[in-house]
Motif scaffolding. Structure first.
Motif, PDB file in Angstrom:
ATOM      1  N   GLU A  29       0.840  -1.192   0.000  1.00  0.00           N
ATOM      2  CA  GLU A  29       0.000   0.000   0.000  1.00  0.00           C
ATOM      3  C   GLU A  29       0.880   1.248   0.000  1.00  0.00           C
ATOM      4  O   GLU A  29       1.898   1.305   0.686  1.00  0.00           O
ATOM      5  CB  GLU A  29      -0.916   0.009   1.225  1.00  0.00           C
ATOM      6  N   GLY A  30       0.487   2.237  -0.791  1.00  0.00           N
ATOM      7  CA  GLY A  30       1.205   3.506  -0.813  1.00  0.00           C
ATOM      8  C   GLY A  30       2.534   3.464  -1.541  1.00  0.00           C
ATOM      9  O   GLY A  30       3.393   4.312  -1.309  1.00  0.00           O
ATOM     10  N   LEU A  31       2.695   2.497  -2.451  1.00  0.00           N
ATOM     11  CA  LEU A  31       3.935   2.409  -3.217  1.00  0.00           C
ATOM     12  C   LEU A  31       4.198   3.746  -3.905  1.00  0.00           C
ATOM     13  O   LEU A  31       3.279   4.370  -4.423  1.00  0.00           O
ATOM     14  CB  LEU A  31       3.819   1.279  -4.249  1.00  0.00           C
ATOM     15  N   LYS A  32       5.431   4.176  -3.893  1.00  0.00           N
ATOM     16  CA  LYS A  32       5.903   5.466  -4.427  1.00  0.00           C
ATOM     17  C   LYS A  32       5.667   6.635  -3.476  1.00  0.00           C
ATOM     18  O   LYS A  32       6.283   7.672  -3.612  1.00  0.00           O
ATOM     19  CB  LYS A  32       5.303   5.785  -5.809  1.00  0.00           C
ATOM     20  N   ASN A  33       4.752   6.489  -2.500  1.00  0.00           N
ATOM     21  CA  ASN A  33       4.517   7.560  -1.526  1.00  0.00           C
ATOM     22  C   ASN A  33       4.984   7.181  -0.124  1.00  0.00           C
ATOM     23  O   ASN A  33       5.234   8.045   0.695  1.00  0.00           O
ATOM     24  CB  ASN A  33       3.027   7.916  -1.460  1.00  0.00           C
ATOM     25  N   ASP A  34       5.073   5.890   0.142  1.00  0.00           N
ATOM     26  CA  ASP A  34       5.453   5.385   1.458  1.00  0.00           C
ATOM     27  C   ASP A  34       6.865   4.818   1.361  1.00  0.00           C
ATOM     28  O   ASP A  34       7.104   3.851   0.632  1.00  0.00           O
ATOM     29  CB  ASP A  34       4.453   4.298   1.889  1.00  0.00           C
ATOM     30  N   GLU A  35       7.798   5.422   2.072  1.00  0.00           N
ATOM     31  CA  GLU A  35       9.208   5.025   1.989  1.00  0.00           C
ATOM     32  C   GLU A  35       9.404   3.549   2.324  1.00  0.00           C
ATOM     33  O   GLU A  35      10.160   2.839   1.658  1.00  0.00           O
ATOM     34  CB  GLU A  35      10.051   5.906   2.914  1.00  0.00           C
ATOM     35  N   GLU A  36       8.696   3.051   3.346  1.00  0.00           N
ATOM     36  CA  GLU A  36       8.889   1.642   3.722  1.00  0.00           C
ATOM     37  C   GLU A  36       8.334   0.694   2.657  1.00  0.00           C
ATOM     38  O   GLU A  36       8.923  -0.344   2.385  1.00  0.00           O
ATOM     39  CB  GLU A  36       8.248   1.357   5.080  1.00  0.00           C
ATOM     40  N   THR A  37       7.220   1.055   2.043  1.00  0.00           N
ATOM     41  CA  THR A  37       6.684   0.219   0.966  1.00  0.00           C
ATOM     42  C   THR A  37       7.654   0.204  -0.209  1.00  0.00           C
ATOM     43  O   THR A  37       7.861  -0.829  -0.845  1.00  0.00           O
ATOM     44  CB  THR A  37       5.299   0.721   0.518  1.00  0.00           C
ATOM     45  N   GLN A  38       8.261   1.349  -0.485  1.00  0.00           N
ATOM     46  CA  GLN A  38       9.252   1.412  -1.572  1.00  0.00           C
ATOM     47  C   GLN A  38      10.472   0.563  -1.244  1.00  0.00           C
ATOM     48  O   GLN A  38      11.031  -0.104  -2.119  1.00  0.00           O
ATOM     49  CB  GLN A  38       9.672   2.858  -1.839  1.00  0.00           C
ATOM     50  N   ILE A  39      10.878   0.550   0.006  1.00  0.00           N
ATOM     51  CA  ILE A  39      12.007  -0.302   0.407  1.00  0.00           C
ATOM     52  C   ILE A  39      11.659  -1.767   0.168  1.00  0.00           C
ATOM     53  O   ILE A  39      12.472  -2.539  -0.364  1.00  0.00           O
ATOM     54  CB  ILE A  39      12.387  -0.046   1.885  1.00  0.00           C
ATOM     55  N   LEU A  40      10.445  -2.178   0.536  1.00  0.00           N
ATOM     56  CA  LEU A  40      10.010  -3.552   0.308  1.00  0.00           C
ATOM     57  C   LEU A  40      10.055  -3.879  -1.188  1.00  0.00           C
ATOM     58  O   LEU A  40      10.531  -4.941  -1.586  1.00  0.00           O
ATOM     59  CB  LEU A  40       8.608  -3.763   0.869  1.00  0.00           C
ATOM     60  N   GLU A  41       9.592  -2.959  -2.025  1.00  0.00           N
ATOM     61  CA  GLU A  41       9.622  -3.163  -3.480  1.00  0.00           C
ATOM     62  C   GLU A  41      11.061  -3.276  -3.972  1.00  0.00           C
ATOM     63  O   GLU A  41      11.381  -4.148  -4.774  1.00  0.00           O
ATOM     64  CB  GLU A  41       8.908  -2.011  -4.186  1.00  0.00           C
ATOM     65  N   ASP A  42      11.937  -2.403  -3.484  1.00  0.00           N
ATOM     66  CA  ASP A  42      13.351  -2.480  -3.868  1.00  0.00           C
ATOM     67  C   ASP A  42      13.939  -3.842  -3.516  1.00  0.00           C
ATOM     68  O   ASP A  42      14.641  -4.453  -4.325  1.00  0.00           O
ATOM     69  CB  ASP A  42      14.169  -1.391  -3.144  1.00  0.00           C
ATOM     70  N   VAL A  43      13.653  -4.307  -2.304  1.00  0.00           N
ATOM     71  CA  VAL A  43      14.190  -5.597  -1.856  1.00  0.00           C
ATOM     72  C   VAL A  43      13.689  -6.728  -2.747  1.00  0.00           C
ATOM     73  O   VAL A  43      14.471  -7.597  -3.171  1.00  0.00           O
ATOM     74  CB  VAL A  43      13.842  -5.846  -0.371  1.00  0.00           C
ATOM     75  N   ALA A  44      12.404  -6.722  -3.074  1.00  0.00           N
ATOM     76  CA  ALA A  44      11.857  -7.769  -3.951  1.00  0.00           C
ATOM     77  C   ALA A  44      12.562  -7.749  -5.316  1.00  0.00           C
ATOM     78  O   ALA A  44      12.901  -8.806  -5.872  1.00  0.00           O
ATOM     79  CB  ALA A  44      10.352  -7.587  -4.116  1.00  0.00           C
ATOM     80  N   ASP A  83      18.960 -13.457  -7.381  1.00  0.00           N
ATOM     81  CA  ASP A  83      18.737 -14.865  -7.069  1.00  0.00           C
ATOM     82  C   ASP A  83      17.832 -15.604  -8.057  1.00  0.00           C
ATOM     83  O   ASP A  83      17.885 -16.821  -8.135  1.00  0.00           O
ATOM     84  CB  ASP A  83      18.149 -14.978  -5.654  1.00  0.00           C
ATOM     85  N   GLN A  84      16.999 -14.876  -8.798  1.00  0.00           N
ATOM     86  CA  GLN A  84      16.006 -15.546  -9.639  1.00  0.00           C
ATOM     87  C   GLN A  84      16.174 -15.282 -11.139  1.00  0.00           C
ATOM     88  O   GLN A  84      15.722 -16.071 -11.954  1.00  0.00           O
ATOM     89  CB  GLN A  84      14.593 -15.103  -9.222  1.00  0.00           C
ATOM     90  N   PHE A  85      16.803 -14.172 -11.472  1.00  0.00           N
ATOM     91  CA  PHE A  85      16.836 -13.744 -12.867  1.00  0.00           C
ATOM     92  C   PHE A  85      17.522 -14.728 -13.795  1.00  0.00           C
ATOM     93  O   PHE A  85      17.021 -15.030 -14.876  1.00  0.00           O
ATOM     94  CB  PHE A  85      17.477 -12.351 -12.998  1.00  0.00           C
ATOM     95  N   GLU A  86      18.654 -15.252 -13.396  1.00  0.00           N
ATOM     96  CA  GLU A  86      19.420 -16.150 -14.273  1.00  0.00           C
ATOM     97  C   GLU A  86      18.574 -17.348 -14.709  1.00  0.00           C
ATOM     98  O   GLU A  86      18.560 -17.721 -15.880  1.00  0.00           O
ATOM     99  CB  GLU A  86      20.694 -16.615 -13.573  1.00  0.00           C
ATOM    100  N   GLU A  87      17.846 -17.938 -13.779  1.00  0.00           N
ATOM    101  CA  GLU A  87      16.977 -19.069 -14.109  1.00  0.00           C
ATOM    102  C   GLU A  87      15.748 -18.606 -14.879  1.00  0.00           C
ATOM    103  O   GLU A  87      15.316 -19.236 -15.845  1.00  0.00           O
ATOM    104  CB  GLU A  87      16.558 -19.792 -12.820  1.00  0.00           C
ATOM    105  N   PHE A  88      15.173 -17.484 -14.480  1.00  0.00           N
ATOM    106  CA  PHE A  88      13.954 -16.955 -15.096  1.00  0.00           C
ATOM    107  C   PHE A  88      14.164 -16.644 -16.574  1.00  0.00           C
ATOM    108  O   PHE A  88      13.310 -16.946 -17.404  1.00  0.00           O
ATOM    109  CB  PHE A  88      13.520 -15.693 -14.338  1.00  0.00           C
ATOM    110  N   GLU A  89      15.303 -16.041 -16.917  1.00  0.00           N
ATOM    111  CA  GLU A  89      15.499 -15.585 -18.291  1.00  0.00           C
ATOM    112  C   GLU A  89      15.602 -16.743 -19.283  1.00  0.00           C
ATOM    113  O   GLU A  89      15.341 -16.571 -20.462  1.00  0.00           O
ATOM    114  CB  GLU A  89      16.701 -14.647 -18.403  1.00  0.00           C
TER     115      GLU A  89
END
Length: 195
Positions: free
Chosen positions: A121-136, A143-149
């Motif tokens: 909730e509040g992505l782009k406006n809430d710093e903690e939500t943005q941190i969670l998005e950055d971490v994901a 960890d996932q891209f090499e296999e995903f691609e």
């Protein structure tokens, strides 16, 4: 006596440990996939926001809470099926983790905050939500891209990489550029960022 944070973290990791998908990690040891994912998330959080709040730390650790119980194959193929699956998961993961927090001794307010973060909730406006998005995004890239691609054509992969980059803050992008990549994954990232 364990703190509410220690109790919640223990319950979250106990749930992750029930994931039947076991992977072999770089050191050769085996671990349930969702526990590995959660540990990767916490590792990146320690770099992205070393003084993160307890609610953010728990939300980061529980992003995929019991996700393995609802496989992607339960939903139709295609983008609409994928989005419905993700929407359902976010709601379910948020509710279940908020309950874990309550059961561990957190206030209703703190438990609700953990749930709101998991729902992004509040992505782009809430710093903690943005941190969670950055971490994901960082965990995906490292960890996932090499296999995903390997399972998608180049055009689609470059589009996904550009969307991933667009979701991240400047701090998240700085950290992403520290991820060591070789071969085709590196080439795809360079193409995506140069376009």
């Amino acid at each position: 006596m364990a703190t509410p944070y220690e109790k919640a973290l223990s319950s979250i990791d106990a749930a992750h440990s029930q994931d039947p998908k076991i992977i072999t990690i770089k050191d050769g040891s085996q671990i349930p996939y969702e526990l590995h994912y959660a540990q990767c998330c916490s590792k990146w959080l320690s770099q992205r926001a070393p003084s993160a709040s307890e609610p953010l730390s728990l939300a980061i650790r529980a992003q995929h809470f019991r996700r393995f119980e609802i496989p992607r194959s339960d939903y139709p193929d295609g983008k609409a099926g994928y989005l419905n699956w993700r929407t359902f998961l976010k709601k379910r993961q948020a509710e279940q983790t908020a309950q874990v927090c309550l059961d561990s001794g957190y206030s209703t307010e703190d438990a609700a905050r953990v749930g709101a973060l998991i729902r992004k909730e509040g992505l782009k406006n809430d710093e903690e939500t943005q941190i969670l998005e950055d971490v994901a995004c960082l965990v995906f890239l490292e960890d996932q891209f090499e296999e995903f691609e390997k399972g998608h054509d180049e055009e689609k992969i470059i589009g996904i990489l550009r969307k991933t980059w667009g979701k991240m803050s400047e701090k998240g992008r700085e950290l992403a550029l520290t991820i060591a990549m070789d071969g085709r994954p590196k080439e795809l990232v360079e193409k995506a960022l140069s376009g």
